[in-house]
Motif scaffolding. Sequence first.
Motif, PDB file in Angstrom:
ATOM      1  N   MET A   1       0.907  -1.242  -0.298  1.00 10.64           N
ATOM      2  CA  MET A   1       0.095   0.092   0.176  1.00 10.64           C
ATOM      3  C   MET A   1       0.796   1.189  -0.286  1.00 10.64           C
ATOM      4  N   ASN A   2       0.270   2.145  -0.876  1.00  7.44           N
ATOM      5  CA  ASN A   2       1.630   3.377  -0.623  1.00  7.44           C
ATOM      6  C   ASN A   2       0.768   5.172  -0.300  1.00  7.44           C
ATOM      7  N   ALA A   3       1.303   5.124   0.870  1.00  8.44           N
ATOM      8  CA  ALA A   3       0.991   6.237   1.599  1.00  8.44           C
ATOM      9  C   ALA A   3       1.555   7.856   0.770  1.00  8.44           C
ATOM     10  N   VAL A   4       0.217   8.714   0.899  1.00 10.10           N
ATOM     11  CA  VAL A   4       0.875   9.714   0.614  1.00 10.10           C
ATOM     12  C   VAL A   4       0.447  10.437   1.288  1.00 10.10           C
ATOM     13  N   THR A   5       0.947  12.165   1.515  1.00  7.06           N
ATOM     14  CA  THR A   5       0.879  12.713   3.160  1.00  7.06           C
ATOM     15  C   THR A   5       0.929  13.780   2.298  1.00  7.06           C
ATOM     16  N   LEU A   6      -0.524  15.216   2.091  1.00  2.96           N
ATOM     17  CA  LEU A   6      -0.718  16.232   1.849  1.00  2.96           C
ATOM     18  C   LEU A   6      -1.271  17.240   2.795  1.00  2.96           C
ATOM     19  N   THR A   7      -0.279  17.805   3.635  1.00  2.74           N
ATOM     20  CA  THR A   7      -0.274  18.355   4.659  1.00  2.74           C
ATOM     21  C   THR A   7      -0.343  19.510   4.661  1.00  2.74           C
ATOM     22  N   ASN A   8      -0.316  20.129   2.960  1.00  4.28           N
ATOM     23  CA  ASN A   8      -0.408  21.365   2.477  1.00  4.28           C
ATOM     24  C   ASN A   8      -0.679  21.436   1.252  1.00  4.28           C
ATOM     25  N   HIS A   9      -2.129  20.438   0.773  1.00  2.00           N
ATOM     26  CA  HIS A   9      -2.870  20.518  -0.388  1.00  2.00           C
ATOM     27  C   HIS A   9      -4.217  21.637  -0.440  1.00  2.00           C
ATOM     28  N   GLN A  10      -4.423  21.113  -0.923  1.00  7.32           N
ATOM     29  CA  GLN A  10      -5.640  22.109  -1.895  1.00  7.32           C
ATOM     30  C   GLN A  10      -6.827  21.511  -0.863  1.00  7.32           C
ATOM     31  N   ILE A  11      -6.741  20.410  -1.153  1.00 10.73           N
ATOM     32  CA  ILE A  11      -8.110  18.851  -0.960  1.00 10.73           C
ATOM     33  C   ILE A  11      -8.387  19.932   0.732  1.00 10.73           C
ATOM     34  N   TRP A  12      -7.758  20.088   1.464  1.00 11.85           N
ATOM     35  CA  TRP A  12      -7.878  20.265   3.546  1.00 11.85           C
ATOM     36  C   TRP A  12      -8.866  21.971   2.694  1.00 11.85           C
ATOM     37  N   ASP A  13      -9.047  22.821   2.293  1.00 14.90           N
ATOM     38  CA  ASP A  13      -9.538  23.298   1.651  1.00 14.90           C
ATOM     39  C   ASP A  13     -11.049  23.395   0.828  1.00 14.90           C
ATOM     40  N   GLU A  14     -11.093  22.343   0.344  1.00 11.09           N
ATOM     41  CA  GLU A  14     -11.711  21.843  -0.490  1.00 11.09           C
ATOM     42  C   GLU A  14     -13.293  20.968   0.747  1.00 11.09           C
ATOM     43  N   LEU A  15     -12.320  20.488   1.373  1.00  8.99           N
ATOM     44  CA  LEU A  15     -12.669  20.013   2.289  1.00  8.99           C
ATOM     45  C   LEU A  15     -13.923  20.738   3.172  1.00  8.99           C
ATOM     46  N   ALA A  16     -13.129  21.435   3.326  1.00  5.90           N
ATOM     47  CA  ALA A  16     -13.708  22.711   4.532  1.00  5.90           C
ATOM     48  C   ALA A  16     -14.880  23.703   3.690  1.00  5.90           C
ATOM     49  N   GLN A  17     -14.686  23.508   2.122  1.00  8.27           N
ATOM     50  CA  GLN A  17     -15.774  24.593   2.353  1.00  8.27           C
ATOM     51  C   GLN A  17     -16.697  23.182   1.710  1.00  8.27           C
ATOM     52  N   LEU A  18     -17.128  21.785   1.775  1.00 10.06           N
ATOM     53  CA  LEU A  18     -17.698  21.243   1.732  1.00 10.06           C
ATOM     54  C   LEU A  18     -18.634  20.977   3.115  1.00 10.06           C
ATOM     55  N   LEU A  19     -17.923  21.012   3.625  1.00  9.84           N
ATOM     56  CA  LEU A  19     -18.580  21.160   5.163  1.00  9.84           C
ATOM     57  C   LEU A  19     -19.315  22.233   5.635  1.00  9.84           C
ATOM     58  N   ALA A  20     -19.005  23.530   4.812  1.00  9.61           N
ATOM     59  CA  ALA A  20     -18.961  24.773   5.885  1.00  9.61           C
ATOM     60  C   ALA A  20     -20.882  24.733   5.931  1.00  9.61           C
ATOM     61  N   PRO A  21     -21.457  24.231   4.477  1.00  9.49           N
ATOM     62  CA  PRO A  21     -22.884  24.880   4.475  1.00  9.49           C
ATOM     63  C   PRO A  21     -23.705  23.016   5.337  1.00  9.49           C
ATOM     64  N   ILE A  22     -23.025  22.773   6.001  1.00  6.75           N
ATOM     65  CA  ILE A  22     -23.451  21.436   6.654  1.00  6.75           C
ATOM     66  C   ILE A  22     -23.397  21.570   8.486  1.00  6.75           C
ATOM     67  N   ALA A  23     -24.702  21.994   8.274  1.00  5.70           N
ATOM     68  CA  ALA A  23     -24.528  22.505  10.455  1.00  5.70           C
ATOM     69  C   ALA A  23     -23.784  21.596  11.146  1.00  5.70           C
ATOM     70  N   LEU A  24     -22.528  21.150  11.296  1.00  9.34           N
ATOM     71  CA  LEU A  24     -21.817  20.172  12.189  1.00  9.34           C
ATOM     72  C   LEU A  24     -22.413  20.411  12.970  1.00  9.34           C
ATOM     73  N   ASN A  25     -22.614  21.517  14.121  1.00  9.93           N
ATOM     74  CA  ASN A  25     -22.856  21.694  15.566  1.00  9.93           C
ATOM     75  C   ASN A  25     -24.602  21.235  15.321  1.00  9.93           C
ATOM     76  N   HIS A  26     -25.996  21.209  14.629  1.00  9.98           N
ATOM     77  CA  HIS A  26     -26.543  20.971  13.903  1.00  9.98           C
ATOM     78  C   HIS A  26     -26.369  18.305  14.408  1.00  9.98           C
ATOM     79  N   LEU A  27     -25.796  18.423  13.038  1.00 14.21           N
ATOM     80  CA  LEU A  27     -25.662  16.828  13.083  1.00 14.21           C
ATOM     81  C   LEU A  27     -25.458  16.129  14.501  1.00 14.21           C
ATOM     82  N   ILE A  28     -23.966  16.877  14.937  1.00 15.16           N
ATOM     83  CA  ILE A  28     -23.044  16.270  17.231  1.00 15.16           C
ATOM     84  C   ILE A  28     -24.915  16.169  17.283  1.00 15.16           C
ATOM     85  N   GLU A  29     -25.234  17.633  17.462  1.00 12.64           N
ATOM     86  CA  GLU A  29     -25.870  17.719  18.533  1.00 12.64           C
ATOM     87  C   GLU A  29     -27.187  16.511  18.365  1.00 12.64           C
TER      88      GLU A  29
END
Length: 138
Positions: A1-29
């Motif tokens: 299995m190959n491991a890839v490290t993406l510490t400063n990759h745009q995928i983290w910004d994209e994930l934050a944008q994906l999760l932004a409209p989801i009310a995470l506080n409401h989801l966990i509550e």
Amino acid sequence: MNAVTLTNHQIWDELAQLLAPIALNHLIEKHLQSCNYKIRGYWDSNKFYEEIAFIHPIYAELIGRSLGTNIINNHPTSHWIKLKFLLKADLSAVENNLVSDDGDDEIGELTLILDANLKVIDENWLIDIESPFVVAKI
């Protein structure tokens, strides 16, 4: 299995944008309410607890998030989102005699794994049994 490290990759910004409209506080509550602020059947070290109950009120802070894909025969079969929350006691609403000497309000962690439709498909609890905000029944 190959491991890839993406510490400063745009995928983290994209994930934050994906999760932004989801009310995470409401989801966990909603998840905490659906289990009535209790865990039935919990292993801690070598001890089994029939029930773990949280003294109200508690809240959760998002401390980690990740995306994943299940792959079978080199083809993606399903996708998931992993959300890790820190569970804390709301000290502003708790009687003074329940507050620990060190003022520690952390109760534990809850990791939720959601499918592509944001339905919980798995959960993992890590609870501080010694917390004054937790009632554990053996």
